[in-house]
Design a protein around this motif. Sequence first.
Motif, PDB file in Angstrom:
ATOM      1  N   MET A   8       0.830  -1.207   0.000  1.00  0.00           N
ATOM      2  CA  MET A   8       0.000   0.000   0.000  1.00  0.00           C
ATOM      3  C   MET A   8       0.864   1.256   0.000  1.00  0.00           C
ATOM      4  N   SER A   9       0.342   2.296  -0.628  1.00  0.00           N
ATOM      5  CA  SER A   9       0.995   3.602  -0.524  1.00  0.00           C
ATOM      6  C   SER A   9       0.727   4.140   0.878  1.00  0.00           C
ATOM      7  N   GLU A  15      -5.613   5.634   5.015  1.00  0.00           N
ATOM      8  CA  GLU A  15      -7.058   5.489   4.845  1.00  0.00           C
ATOM      9  C   GLU A  15      -7.542   4.164   5.449  1.00  0.00           C
ATOM     10  N   TYR A  16      -6.754   3.115   5.284  1.00  0.00           N
ATOM     11  CA  TYR A  16      -7.104   1.821   5.849  1.00  0.00           C
ATOM     12  C   TYR A  16      -7.136   1.904   7.378  1.00  0.00           C
ATOM     13  N   VAL A  17      -6.134   2.538   7.956  1.00  0.00           N
ATOM     14  CA  VAL A  17      -6.073   2.664   9.414  1.00  0.00           C
ATOM     15  C   VAL A  17      -7.277   3.456   9.928  1.00  0.00           C
ATOM     16  N   LEU A  18      -7.651   4.511   9.215  1.00  0.00           N
ATOM     17  CA  LEU A  18      -8.803   5.298   9.643  1.00  0.00           C
ATOM     18  C   LEU A  18     -10.102   4.500   9.546  1.00  0.00           C
ATOM     19  N   ASP A  23      -7.350  -2.276  14.074  1.00  0.00           N
ATOM     20  CA  ASP A  23      -6.274  -3.084  13.495  1.00  0.00           C
ATOM     21  C   ASP A  23      -4.914  -2.535  13.944  1.00  0.00           C
ATOM     22  N   ASP A  24      -4.379  -3.105  14.995  1.00  0.00           N
ATOM     23  CA  ASP A  24      -3.089  -2.642  15.530  1.00  0.00           C
ATOM     24  C   ASP A  24      -1.953  -2.863  14.546  1.00  0.00           C
ATOM     25  N   ASP A  25      -1.995  -3.962  13.799  1.00  0.00           N
ATOM     26  CA  ASP A  25      -0.926  -4.241  12.830  1.00  0.00           C
ATOM     27  C   ASP A  25      -0.852  -3.143  11.770  1.00  0.00           C
ATOM     28  N   ALA A  26      -1.998  -2.695  11.307  1.00  0.00           N
ATOM     29  CA  ALA A  26      -2.034  -1.622  10.314  1.00  0.00           C
ATOM     30  C   ALA A  26      -1.498  -0.324  10.910  1.00  0.00           C
ATOM     31  N   PHE A  27      -1.882  -0.047  12.136  1.00  0.00           N
ATOM     32  CA  PHE A  27      -1.404   1.161  12.805  1.00  0.00           C
ATOM     33  C   PHE A  27       0.116   1.145  12.934  1.00  0.00           C
ATOM     34  N   TYR A  28       0.662   0.019  13.393  1.00  0.00           N
ATOM     35  CA  TYR A  28       2.114  -0.073  13.550  1.00  0.00           C
ATOM     36  C   TYR A  28       2.827  -0.002  12.211  1.00  0.00           C
TER      37      TYR A  28
END
Length: 70
Positions: A8-9, A15-18, A23-28
Amino acid sequence: MKPNFEAMSRKELREYVLAHRDDDDAFYALMDRIYQQPNKTWFPAPKSIDDLKHFPELLEQHRQRKQEQE
Protein backbone atom coordinates in the motif's frame (compact mmCIF):
# COMPACT_ATOMS: atom_id res chain seq x y z
CA MET A 1 -7.18 -12.17 5.87
CA LYS A 2 -5.17 -8.97 6.26
CA PRO A 3 -4.12 -6.85 3.30
CA ASN A 4 -0.48 -6.45 2.36
CA PHE A 5 0.48 -3.22 4.11
CA GLU A 6 3.87 -3.12 2.39
CA ALA A 7 2.19 -2.94 -1.02
CA MET A 8 0.00 0.00 0.00
CA SER A 9 1.00 3.60 -0.52
CA ARG A 10 1.24 5.74 2.58
CA LYS A 11 -2.05 7.39 1.68
CA GLU A 12 -3.80 4.04 1.18
CA LEU A 13 -2.42 2.73 4.45
CA ARG A 14 -3.56 5.84 6.30
CA GLU A 15 -7.06 5.49 4.84
CA TYR A 16 -7.10 1.82 5.85
CA VAL A 17 -6.07 2.66 9.41
CA LEU A 18 -8.80 5.30 9.64
CA ALA A 19 -11.38 2.80 8.39
CA HIS A 20 -10.09 -0.05 10.62
CA ARG A 21 -9.16 1.63 13.88
CA ASP A 22 -9.02 -1.69 15.74
CA ASP A 23 -6.27 -3.08 13.49
CA ASP A 24 -3.09 -2.64 15.53
CA ASP A 25 -0.93 -4.24 12.83
CA ALA A 26 -2.03 -1.62 10.31
CA PHE A 27 -1.40 1.16 12.81
CA TYR A 28 2.11 -0.07 13.55
CA ALA A 29 2.82 -0.48 9.83
CA LEU A 30 1.79 3.14 9.27
CA MET A 31 3.91 4.38 12.17
CA ASP A 32 6.92 2.43 10.87
CA ARG A 33 6.42 4.00 7.45
CA ILE A 34 6.21 7.49 8.92
CA TYR A 35 9.33 7.06 11.06
CA GLN A 36 11.33 5.70 8.10
CA GLN A 37 10.85 8.88 6.13
CA PRO A 38 13.46 11.59 6.42
CA ASN A 39 12.76 14.56 8.62
CA LYS A 40 10.88 17.40 7.07
CA THR A 41 12.81 20.44 5.99
CA TRP A 42 11.87 23.55 7.90
CA PHE A 43 12.38 26.98 6.46
CA PRO A 44 12.67 30.08 8.60
CA ALA A 45 9.91 32.67 8.40
CA PRO A 46 10.61 35.48 5.95
CA LYS A 47 12.15 38.51 7.59
CA SER A 48 11.72 40.92 4.71
CA ILE A 49 9.84 41.37 1.46
CA ASP A 50 12.97 40.25 -0.40
CA ASP A 51 12.79 36.86 1.35
CA LEU A 52 9.44 36.27 -0.32
CA LYS A 53 11.14 36.13 -3.73
CA HIS A 54 12.01 32.50 -2.95
CA PHE A 55 8.48 31.50 -1.99
CA PRO A 56 7.53 29.95 -5.37
CA GLU A 57 10.60 27.67 -5.22
CA LEU A 58 9.85 26.62 -1.64
CA LEU A 59 6.22 25.95 -2.49
CA GLU A 60 7.22 23.74 -5.43
CA GLN A 61 9.64 21.79 -3.24
CA HIS A 62 6.87 21.25 -0.70
CA ARG A 63 4.46 20.03 -3.38
CA GLN A 64 7.01 17.59 -4.77
CA ARG A 65 7.76 16.13 -1.33
CA LYS A 66 4.06 15.80 -0.57
CA GLN A 67 3.47 14.00 -3.87
CA GLU A 68 6.35 11.59 -3.21
CA GLN A 69 4.82 10.65 0.14
CA GLU A 70 1.52 9.57 -1.39
